[in-house]
Design a protein around this motif. Structure first.
Motif, short mmCIF file in Angstrom:
data_model
loop_
_atom_site.label_atom_id
_atom_site.label_comp_id
_atom_site.label_asym_id
_atom_site.label_seq_id
_atom_site.Cartn_x
_atom_site.Cartn_y
_atom_site.Cartn_z
N THR A 93 0.85 -1.19 0.00
CA THR A 93 0.00 0.00 0.00
C THR A 93 0.88 1.24 0.00
O THR A 93 2.08 1.19 0.30
CB THR A 93 -0.89 0.05 1.24
OG1 THR A 93 -0.07 0.19 2.41
CG2 THR A 93 -1.73 -1.22 1.37
N ARG A 94 0.28 2.38 -0.31
CA ARG A 94 1.02 3.64 -0.30
C ARG A 94 1.55 3.94 1.10
O ARG A 94 2.64 4.49 1.24
CB ARG A 94 0.14 4.77 -0.81
CG ARG A 94 -0.24 4.54 -2.27
CD ARG A 94 -0.48 5.82 -3.02
NE ARG A 94 -0.54 5.53 -4.46
CZ ARG A 94 -0.61 6.44 -5.39
NH1 ARG A 94 -0.62 7.72 -5.07
NH2 ARG A 94 -0.66 6.10 -6.67
N GLU A 95 0.78 3.60 2.13
CA GLU A 95 1.23 3.84 3.50
C GLU A 95 2.47 3.01 3.81
O GLU A 95 3.41 3.49 4.45
CB GLU A 95 0.10 3.52 4.48
CG GLU A 95 -1.07 4.48 4.44
CD GLU A 95 -1.99 4.24 3.24
OE1 GLU A 95 -1.85 3.19 2.56
OE2 GLU A 95 -2.83 5.12 2.97
N GLU A 96 2.48 1.76 3.38
CA GLU A 96 3.65 0.89 3.60
C GLU A 96 4.86 1.41 2.85
O GLU A 96 5.98 1.39 3.38
CB GLU A 96 3.31 -0.54 3.17
CG GLU A 96 2.30 -1.24 4.06
CD GLU A 96 1.77 -2.53 3.47
OE1 GLU A 96 1.34 -3.39 4.25
OE2 GLU A 96 1.80 -2.69 2.22
N ILE A 97 4.65 1.87 1.63
CA ILE A 97 5.75 2.40 0.83
C ILE A 97 6.33 3.64 1.48
O ILE A 97 7.55 3.78 1.63
CB ILE A 97 5.28 2.71 -0.60
CG1 ILE A 97 4.92 1.41 -1.35
CG2 ILE A 97 6.34 3.49 -1.37
CD1 ILE A 97 4.18 1.64 -2.65
N ALA A 98 5.47 4.56 1.89
CA ALA A 98 5.93 5.80 2.51
C ALA A 98 6.67 5.55 3.80
O ALA A 98 7.64 6.25 4.13
CB ALA A 98 4.74 6.73 2.76
N SER A 99 6.25 4.53 4.54
CA SER A 99 6.89 4.21 5.81
C SER A 99 8.28 3.59 5.62
O SER A 99 9.23 3.93 6.33
CB SER A 99 6.00 3.24 6.60
OG SER A 99 6.64 2.80 7.78
N ARG A 100 8.41 2.70 4.64
CA ARG A 100 9.66 1.97 4.45
C ARG A 100 10.68 2.74 3.59
O ARG A 100 11.89 2.59 3.78
CB ARG A 100 9.38 0.61 3.80
CG ARG A 100 8.48 -0.29 4.62
CD ARG A 100 8.33 -1.64 3.94
NE ARG A 100 7.19 -2.38 4.46
CZ ARG A 100 6.84 -3.60 4.05
NH1 ARG A 100 7.55 -4.21 3.10
NH2 ARG A 100 5.78 -4.20 4.56
N TRP A 101 10.19 3.52 2.63
CA TRP A 101 11.08 4.23 1.71
C TRP A 101 10.64 5.70 1.61
O TRP A 101 10.15 6.13 0.56
CB TRP A 101 11.04 3.60 0.33
CG TRP A 101 11.58 2.20 0.24
CD1 TRP A 101 12.88 1.82 0.12
CD2 TRP A 101 10.81 0.98 0.22
NE1 TRP A 101 12.98 0.45 0.03
CE2 TRP A 101 11.72 -0.10 0.10
CE3 TRP A 101 9.44 0.69 0.30
CZ2 TRP A 101 11.31 -1.43 0.05
CZ3 TRP A 101 9.03 -0.63 0.27
CH2 TRP A 101 9.96 -1.67 0.14
#
Length: 208
Positions: A93-101
């Motif tokens: 998800t976009r939230e997961e992407i923003a959190s990790r990278w």
């Protein structure tokens, strides 16, 4: 008389709803997406397309079939019309992407993913290749993906890369229309087919 290209984004998928990066992952249309494709197909069939082409991913191919069946045409498949590869982001998800990278998210550059310039080049080359098969008054329907189509359109229009972000995204089963003129291709319509609504796509997020 002039050649035209209808750039049709595929219908909704579950991953669109969940805001997951799809990329090259082969996700099917959901029930809403199937209904969207049927509606778009009935509208676009009235334009009497002479050639229908799609990405090799089934969400785009099934959307193309909804048009082609109504005008008794086959759907030609071209892998060069598939979505921008998302590398390590696919399925997240976009939230997961923003959190990790966080830095890569801001730039919208996926680790091990495809560069936007490469996507623009391959998609626009495919558009030109299929458009070359049209008669002078022919209409080509290309069923593809949000980021792939926007980048391909920008390249077809000859826009410099620093201006690509000025062209907005495409909603599910919305389309843009390109027409060949004396000095090249021009944009006649963009994101047509629906009233303005939020766009869930693999394309770069709209800034808040």
């Amino acid at each position: 008389m002039s050649k035209r290209i209808v750039c049709l984004r595929h219908g909704q998928t579950l991953w669109n709803v969940e805001h997951r990066f799809q990329g090259h992952t082969d996700i099917p249309l959901d029930e809403t997406g199937i209904a969207q494709a049927a509606r778009a197909g009935s509208l676009l069939a009235s334009l009497r397309p002479t050639l229908v082409v799609s990405s090799d991913l089934r969400r785009a191919n099934d959307t193309a079939l909804a048009v082609a069946r109504l005008v008794d045409l086959d759907v030609h498949v071209d892998k060069d019309l598939r979505e921008r590869g998302g590398g390590l982001w696919e399925g997240l998800t976009r939230e997961e992407i923003a959190s990790r990278w966080p830095q890569e998210y801001i730039a919208w550059e996926a680790p091990e993913g495809e560069d936007v310039a490469d996507v623009a080049a391959r998609v626009s080359a495919a558009m030109r290749r299929w458009a070359a098969k049209l008669d002078d008054d022919g209409l080509l329907v290309i069923a593809s993906h949000g980021a792939a189509l926007r980048l391909g359109i920008c390249a077809m229009l000859g826009l410099p890369q620093e201006l690509w972000s000025a062209v907005g995204g495409l909603g599910n089963c919305s389309w843009s229309v390109l027409e060949e003129g004396r000095s090249g291709w021009r944009l006649l319509e963009h994101n047509a087919g629906t009233l303005p609504e939020p766009i869930n796509s693999d394309d770069i997020p709209v800034a808040d």
